[in-house]
Every structure is written in C-alpha cells, then in structure tokens.
Design an enzyme around this catalytic site. Structure first.
Site, PDB file in Angstrom:
ATOM      1  N   LYS A 115       0.816  -1.214   0.000  1.00 62.70           N
ATOM      2  CA  LYS A 115       0.000   0.000   0.000  1.00 62.70           C
ATOM      3  C   LYS A 115       0.852   1.268   0.000  1.00 62.70           C
ATOM      4  O   LYS A 115       0.457   2.300   0.540  1.00 62.70           O
ATOM      5  CB  LYS A 115      -0.947  -0.012   1.193  1.00 62.70           C
ATOM      6  CG  LYS A 115      -1.852  -1.229   1.193  1.00 62.70           C
ATOM      7  CD  LYS A 115      -3.022  -1.093   2.104  1.00 62.70           C
ATOM      8  CE  LYS A 115      -3.919  -2.297   2.090  1.00 62.70           C
ATOM      9  NZ  LYS A 115      -4.361  -2.747   0.801  1.00 62.70           N
ATOM     10  N   CYS A 116       1.982   1.218  -0.640  1.00 67.16           N
ATOM     11  CA  CYS A 116       2.929   2.333  -0.690  1.00 67.16           C
ATOM     12  C   CYS A 116       2.849   3.002  -2.065  1.00 67.16           C
ATOM     13  O   CYS A 116       2.547   2.342  -3.065  1.00 67.16           O
ATOM     14  CB  CYS A 116       4.337   1.763  -0.461  1.00 67.16           C
ATOM     15  SG  CYS A 116       5.690   2.926  -0.584  1.00 67.16           S
ATOM     16  N   SER A 117       3.134   4.277  -2.122  1.00 71.90           N
ATOM     17  CA  SER A 117       3.101   4.967  -3.423  1.00 71.90           C
ATOM     18  C   SER A 117       4.185   4.445  -4.371  1.00 71.90           C
ATOM     19  O   SER A 117       4.103   4.657  -5.574  1.00 71.90           O
ATOM     20  CB  SER A 117       3.242   6.479  -3.229  1.00 71.90           C
ATOM     21  OG  SER A 117       4.478   6.786  -2.626  1.00 71.90           O
TER      22      SER A 117
END
Length: 174
Positions: A47-49
């Site tokens: 869930k990281c950019s």
C-alpha cells in the site's frame, strides 16, 4: 579489552548465506540455498506509493535474469505508515496475482528498531545509507554478490530497472 573481542553483526556473520529466515508460510529457509547467486533483497509493502513501479520492475528484472543465477528476496514490512497490514500470505497472493511475482516472498519482518530481523541487521551493518544503518522507507534494496556479501544499497526512489547494469556486473563476476 580490545576491539577484536567486540562482536558486531559483520563479525558474527560474514555472509547472508549463514542466515535462516521464514517463508510466507512460516517455514524455515536456509539462505545458503542461494550460494552462487546474485541476490536483490527488498523490503516490500503493498500500500505504498512506490509499490506499482517497484513490483512491476522487480518482476521485469526477475524474468530477464532468473536463468542467470539471479534471485530477488522480498521481505514484507509494515513499519512505514502501516503500508503492509495484511499477513505474509496476503502479501504473497497480492504480489503474485497483481504483479506476477515468481520470486520468493518471505514472512513479514521488522527492518528497524529493537526487533529488527537478524538478516536485516546484517544487511544494514554491511552497507549504511542516508540515515546511517537505519532503513528510511519501503523498497530499500540490497545487492548481494554470489558469495553472500552486500555490495550495494539503493534507496526507495532508485527504481529496480535503473540498477540493472549493476546487477549484470555482479552476475558477470566469477
């Protein structure tokens, strides 16, 4: 009491091949099975950019070099804004389904603090980064040579494909 009596992760372990870690199911994996291979060790998060670019490019690198003694070892980590909240199994399913990851995904680990996984203590002691030995964010990458020695460290913002030449150079070493 001389310096030779002190003990650091580098003195205790001279190679990543000396570690045993847990796979995503919790089963022991002796990293000695990777002797003779160049490794790219990465702390991953879903869930990281930086997730899309990193997972996509890791899959491209792996598919291109997996038959040339290259392996990616992915360690899920939830220490950075809780961006890997699921189980290790969920991370494996996500990476394999969404990004066609075929490389090993291990059990979730901590990469900083008092509960840092021993393999990450070794990696960080071998190559410090911008924040010293501390890992700044998800997708920090460690390049390990065929003998199990850390030869390079790359920040989150360094994309996997941008280090391909360095990987190829390590693969070509005898």
């Amino acid at each position: 009491m001389g310096a030779s009596q002190s003990s650091s992760p580098l003195e205790e372990h001279r190679s990543i091949h000396e570690f045993t870690v847990k796979d995503y199911r919790g089963k022991d994996v002796n990293l000695g099975i990777y002797k003779g291979k160049v490794l790219l060790v990465v702390n991953v998060a879903s869930k990281c950019s930086f997730t899309g670019t990193n997972y996509s490019q890791l899959t491209q690198l792996y598919n291109k070099h997996k038959n040339k003694d290259f392996e990616i070892l992915a360690f899920p980590c939830n220490q950075f804004l809780y961006q890997e909240p699921g189980t290790s199994q969920a991370t494996k399913e996500y990476a394999c389904t969404r990004y066609n990851a075929e490389y090993p995904i291990f059990q979730k680990v901590r990469v900083n603090g008092p509960d840092t996984a021993p393999v990450y203590k070794f990696l960080k002691a071998s190559k410090t980064g911008f924040l010293g030995s501390r890992i700044k964010w998800n997708f920090t990458k460690f390049l390990v040579d065929k003998e199990g020695k850390v030869i390079d460290r790359f920040a989150t913002t360094t994309t996997p494909l941008s280090i391909e030449a360095r990987i190829v150079e390590a693969l070509e070493q005898k």
